[in-house]
Design a protein around this motif. Structure first.
Motif, PDB file in Angstrom:
ATOM      1  N   SER A  45       0.830  -1.213   0.000  1.00 47.36           N
ATOM      2  CA  SER A  45       0.000   0.000   0.000  1.00 47.36           C
ATOM      3  C   SER A  45       0.861   1.259   0.000  1.00 47.36           C
ATOM      4  CB  SER A  45      -0.934  -0.006   1.213  1.00 47.36           C
ATOM      5  OG  SER A  45      -1.833  -1.101   1.156  1.00 47.36           O
ATOM      6  N   PRO A 115      -8.108   0.067  -9.429  1.00 48.46           N
ATOM      7  CA  PRO A 115      -7.710  -0.454  -8.112  1.00 48.46           C
ATOM      8  C   PRO A 115      -6.293  -1.017  -8.072  1.00 48.46           C
ATOM      9  CG  PRO A 115      -9.343  -1.889  -9.144  1.00 48.46           C
ATOM     10  CD  PRO A 115      -9.279  -0.646  -9.959  1.00 48.46           C
ATOM     11  N   ALA A 118      -4.100   1.970  -7.518  1.00 48.13           N
ATOM     12  CA  ALA A 118      -4.270   2.501  -6.163  1.00 48.13           C
ATOM     13  C   ALA A 118      -3.729   1.569  -5.093  1.00 48.13           C
ATOM     14  CB  ALA A 118      -5.753   2.774  -5.905  1.00 48.13           C
ATOM     15  N   SER A 120      -5.254  -1.149  -4.025  1.00 45.61           N
ATOM     16  CA  SER A 120      -6.331  -1.832  -3.315  1.00 45.61           C
ATOM     17  C   SER A 120      -6.607  -3.221  -3.879  1.00 45.61           C
ATOM     18  CB  SER A 120      -7.610  -0.994  -3.350  1.00 45.61           C
ATOM     19  OG  SER A 120      -8.006  -0.723  -4.683  1.00 45.61           O
ATOM     20  N   LEU A 121      -6.075  -3.526  -5.044  1.00 49.85           N
ATOM     21  CA  LEU A 121      -6.217  -4.849  -5.655  1.00 49.85           C
ATOM     22  C   LEU A 121      -4.830  -5.383  -5.961  1.00 49.85           C
ATOM     23  CD1 LEU A 121      -8.164  -7.009  -6.913  1.00 49.85           C
ATOM     24  CD2 LEU A 121      -7.792  -5.849  -9.100  1.00 49.85           C
TER      25      LEU A 121
END
Length: 347
Positions: A45, A115, A118, A120-121
């Motif tokens: 992340s 995603p 970002a 998130s995936l």
């Protein structure tokens, strides 16, 4: 042509180095190998916030790219710190989806690339004919599986569920080899899938080459520091001529691979990327052999952080194309497909 990184690219590399150093990456690697993905996902992340995962994603899908040179800069640092996770596979997945969009099928890119950019995936990627395993399938959120449609017809891209079974044994415990789960929706099918898969291989191979370069540089740095400290016959072993020669050979191989990696990022031709992967992979493996020999028996121990890079060098050398496979791809590239020898200006 003289190629130098820009000031922004150098600063980007330094910021990633500082981030990864502060993140206790060796601890995250050991936890990842044990099946605890918390620290590795946190690092994932943070790298996404720094823009690393967006470099292979076009701006039309909320990315920063495609920017292969910047991606190579980032992935050298990932290799230098042995960051765990399917980073090269994510770059390949982004290239696959981007190519499908360019070839007239933008729906999968619109769904998945934002995603991915970002953070998130977390995807991983497996291609038919490239081995039966998907890297970190048990840690990823999904597996993009490219292969025949099951009836021997056109190739398909399937969004397979991540496999949660125990991974297969690997020389590098942090490279967890799993399989795509059964089922999952078909994202694309047809002749464009084969072309998109070729694009994915090129990007994943470039990313792996840059990681190899980073792994080799880390091994060399740690070995140079060690031979300055270890004494034998009343002198530091780094002062011995044989040791100097071994380290010099390692440095030359890595410095030869470095411009090939960045040059391949400029051209993104199959021949250049394959040459870079072969050179960087073999340089990293040679650095591992040198590090192990000069560290002596202590180099074999799991407790020494050096082992995290030693175990990574050979599997990463063979990932997305062994040196033999890459050389074959270089030799099979038609002369007409090679870039001209004229000057190039990086955009």
């Amino acid at each position: 042509m003289r190629f130098l990184l820009t000031g922004e690219q150098t600063a980007f590399a330094r910021s990633l180095d500082a981030m990864l150093t502060a993140a206790d990456t060796p601890g995250a690697v050991r936890a990842w190998a044990a099946g605890d993905f918390t620290a590795g996902r946190t690092l994932w992340s943070r790298l996404a916030e720094a823009g690393v995962l967006a470099l292979a994603v076009p701006e039309a899908y909320e990315g920063l790219g495609p920017r292969p040179v910047d991606l190579a800069v980032a992935f050298v640092e990932l290799g230098r710190h042995a960051a765990p996770g399917p980073y090269a596979e994510t770059a390949g997945a982004a290239a696959l989806l981007s190519a499908l969009a360019e070839l007239g099928d933008p729906a999968p890119a619109k769904r998945l690339l934002p995603p991915v950019a970002a953070g998130s995936l977390m995807p991983t990627l497996t291609l038919h004919g490239a081995g039966p395993y998907a890297l970190d399938a048990d840690a990823a959120d999904c597996v993009l599986a490219v292969g025949p449609d099951g009836s021997g017809g056109a190739a398909t891209v399937r969004l397979a569920p991540a496999g949660r079974e125990s991974p297969q044994a690997s020389a590098d415990p942090a490279r967890r080899l799993g399989a795509a789960g059964p089922g999952g929706p078909v994202l694309a099918t047809g002749p464009q899938v084969a072309e998109a898969a070729r694009r994915a291989v090129d990007w994943a191979r470039l990313a792996a080459a840059a990681q190899c370069l980073g792994v080799g540089l880390a091994l060399l740095d740690r070995t140079v520091a060690y031979v300055k400290q270890r004494s034998q016959f009343g002198a530091a072993i780094g002062s011995f001529q044989a040791v100097k020669h071994r380290l010099a050979d390692t440095l030359i191989a890595l410095e030869f691979a470095r411009p090939l990696v960045y040059g391949a990022a400029v051209t993104m031709t199959r021949a250049d990327v394959s040459a870079a992967k072969a050179a960087a992979g073999e340089a990293a493996y040679a650095a591992a052999r040198t590090a192990l020999q000069l560290h002596g028996a202590i180099g074999y121990t799991d407790e020494l952080d050096l082992s995290l890079w030693l175990r990574k060098a050979r599997p990463l050398r063979d990932a997305w194309g062994s040196p033999a496979r890459c050389r074959a791809d270089v030799l099979s590239t038609p002369a007409a497909a090679a870039p001209d020898a004229g000057p190039r200006v990086r955009r």
